[in-house]
Write a protein that holds these residues in place. Structure first.
Motif: not given
Length: 557
Positions: A449, A455, A518-519, A521-525
């Motif tokens: 990630y 974050d 999903a939570q 992965r949402q913090l992955h940029t």
């Protein structure tokens, strides 16, 4: 509104489709198996009364009488986990047919020997232990069968009705058993119990169960056992129930183990009075089910357990101090309400928090803990009654149960409302060159990630919970590392014993787990999704899972 009557209680099905206590009876197979369980449970309670009373007349030791409870519950302590693994690995219908047939043979043999006058107190204990073996192999599968008969929204009511079936039997069986003992012989009770097992055998034999398609490589027996233990270890909602279950059953065992001694020795009454006392317990449990069906969700499971435990504190105090049998009838009635309320709360919480692939194993661990509490409690309270006095043992039990209520603070029971435990089946199969045998391993999966510094606190909390899921579903080790040259580059890894076990992980991941993933992965940029890489031991070697010391995960519960 459609209305139908079952037994003595009218169940209604609202037009809005909301499940009620009567809704499970709309499903024909559940209805047939439920009726069979009522008949079998009546035979079992007749057997319990006859066995305990026969031992009470054959020995003067309160400990030997209390050991009847141990003979019933110790096999579950020894065999629950193997039975749960078998229930998840082989056809459940065949296993039920085997156990019902075995228990019928044992009951018939005990009945014949008793009628011939060739049985001793220790002999009754031995046959009771054999019946306990059959029940231990049968119970996890029997409980999990309910999930195949009704949909999930109806399951809490179906589990409650399963408790009602046992308590209808508790209300009827002891009375019938007491009458047969009084006018004939306990041997006839044992023969009737054998017939009840044959009736259940016939119903299960007629069940045309659909074989389930296999998902992933087949598990072996020892691997399945480890998977069940690992699932419980990394499931806070489950082990909270287990702590509470042991504390309650350890204390409640005094009532079950010493009630016949209270009736026979303290009050000087006959087997008929013992049967009537158990009937009051059963009537209370049935009433408790009907009250819960009408009361809805006014009390959550945690509150129900606390209230039921408090009632049992009063029960043990009354059994110790009350000397008039008529005053004990309402006490037993309230105890029956409390017993059903507590046990259905435990059982429902466990079954609603567990996906199908591991259900029988987790239920078996729950039953093992429950039976361990009953077995150890029966020995402790029976020994205390012999060494001190019956009153001392019962009052000590009351103190234990009062103190055990404090467990609600560190181990609260969690709600399962809204949980979606269906398999997510969203992980794509990795690209593989060549052929990998399911026993090849170990396997290391790494997920990379990129997380902004701002974050990272939220990421750390979410990924700690995700790591627990990796361990729960089959990983031997798991963790998260950051790149010292680039702290925004974070790698999650988990180590699995074999390629086959990792394939099973794909099928164990639920939709509820997918939401947590999903939570994270949402913090992955970054322009690309997190990079997933699979590594296999080099060179490839056949491997088997090796048990390692359980690790303790830190992070949010």
């Amino acid at each position: 509104m459609v209305v139908f009557s079952f037994a003595f209680y009218e169940f209604s099905f609202p037009a809005n489709g909301k499940a009620t206590l009567g809704t499970p009876f709309q499903y024909a197979l559940f209805r047939a198996i439920w009726i069979a369980s009522v008949v079998s449970n009546i035979g079992t309670w007749m057997q319990n009364v006859a066995g305990v009373w026969l031992v009470t007349t054959l020995t003067t030791s309160a400990l030997v009488v209390a050991l009847m409870q141990t003979a019933n519950s110790l096999p579950a302590f020894l065999l629950s986990m193997p039975a749960g693994a078998l229930g998840d690995l082989i056809d459940r219908r065949r296993l039920l047919l085997l156990t019902q047939g075995f228990m019928a043979i044992v009951a018939f043999a005990l009945g014949a020997l008793t009628l011939l006058g060739e049985v001793s107190a220790l002999g009754v204990l031995a046959f009771t232990f054999l019946l306990g073996i059959g029940a231990a192999l049968n119970a996890p599968v029997w409980q999990t069968v309910t999930t195949e008969l009704v949909p999930r929204p109806v399951l809490p009511f179906a589990i409650t009705l399963n408790g009602v079936s046992n308590n209808i039997a508790r209300a009827i069986g002891p009375a019938i058993g007491g009458l047969i003992i009084a006018y004939y012989s306990p041997g006839w009770v044992f023969l009737v119990n054998g017939l009840s097992f044959l009736g259940t055998y016939a119903v299960i034999f007629s069940w045309q169960r659909t074989e389930e398609a296999s998902s992933g490589p087949a598990e072996n027996f020892t691997g399945a056992l480890r998977a069940g233990l690992r699932y419980v270890q990394y499931s806070p909602a489950i082990y909270a129930v287990l702590f509470r279950t042991f504390a309650f059953s350890f204390g409640a065992s005094a009532m079950w183990g010493l009630l016949s001694v209270v009736i026979a020795r303290k009050l000087g009454l006959s087997s008929g009075a013992y049967g009537v006392m158990l009937s009051w317990l059963g009537a209370g449990a049935i009433t408790g089910a009907l009250l819960m069906g009408r009361a809805g969700n006014k009390l959550n499971f945690n509150q129900r357990v606390l209230l039921g435990t408090l009632v049992f504190v009063g029960t043990n105090v009354c059994l110790a101090l009350v000397t008039v049998v008529y005053w004990l009838y309402p006490v037993m009635f309230l105890s029956g309400i409390a017993w059903l309320m507590v046990m259905t709360s435990f059982s429902t919480t466990v079954q609603l928090h567990v996906p199908k692939w591991v259900q029988a194993r987790v239920v078996s661990i729950y039953m093992l803990v429950f039976q361990a509490g009953l077995s150890l409690g029966s020995i402790v309270w029976g020994e205390l009654a012999d060494r001190a006095s019956l009153e001392t043992a019962l009052l000590a039990t009351a103190v234990w149960m009062l103190v055990s209520m404090l467990l609600a603070i560190p181990f609260p029971m969690r709600s399962a409302e809204g949980l979606d435990l269906a398999p997510a089946e969203h992980w794509p199969d990795p690209a593989v060159q060549g052929t990998i045998d399911p026993d090849d391993g170990p396997v290391v999966v790494m997920i990379e990630y990129h997380v902004a510094a701002a974050d990272q606190p939220a990421f750390r909390q979410a990924v700690a919970r995700l790591t627990r899921l990796r361990l729960r579903d089959g990983s031997l080790r798991a963790g998260v590392f950051s790149d010292i040259a680039d702290p925004t580059r974070i790698t999650e890894f988990f180590h699995v014993a074999t390629w086959g076990e990792h394939q099973r992980q794909h099928h164990r991941f639920t939709r509820e787990d997918q939401a947590l993933e999903a939570q994270v992965r949402q913090l992955h940029t970054g322009p690309e999704p997190p990079r997933v890489t699979h590594f296999l031991a080099f060179p490839k070697t056949p491997n088997v899972e090796v048990a390692t010391p359980f690790e303790t995960m830190e992070g949010p519960q």
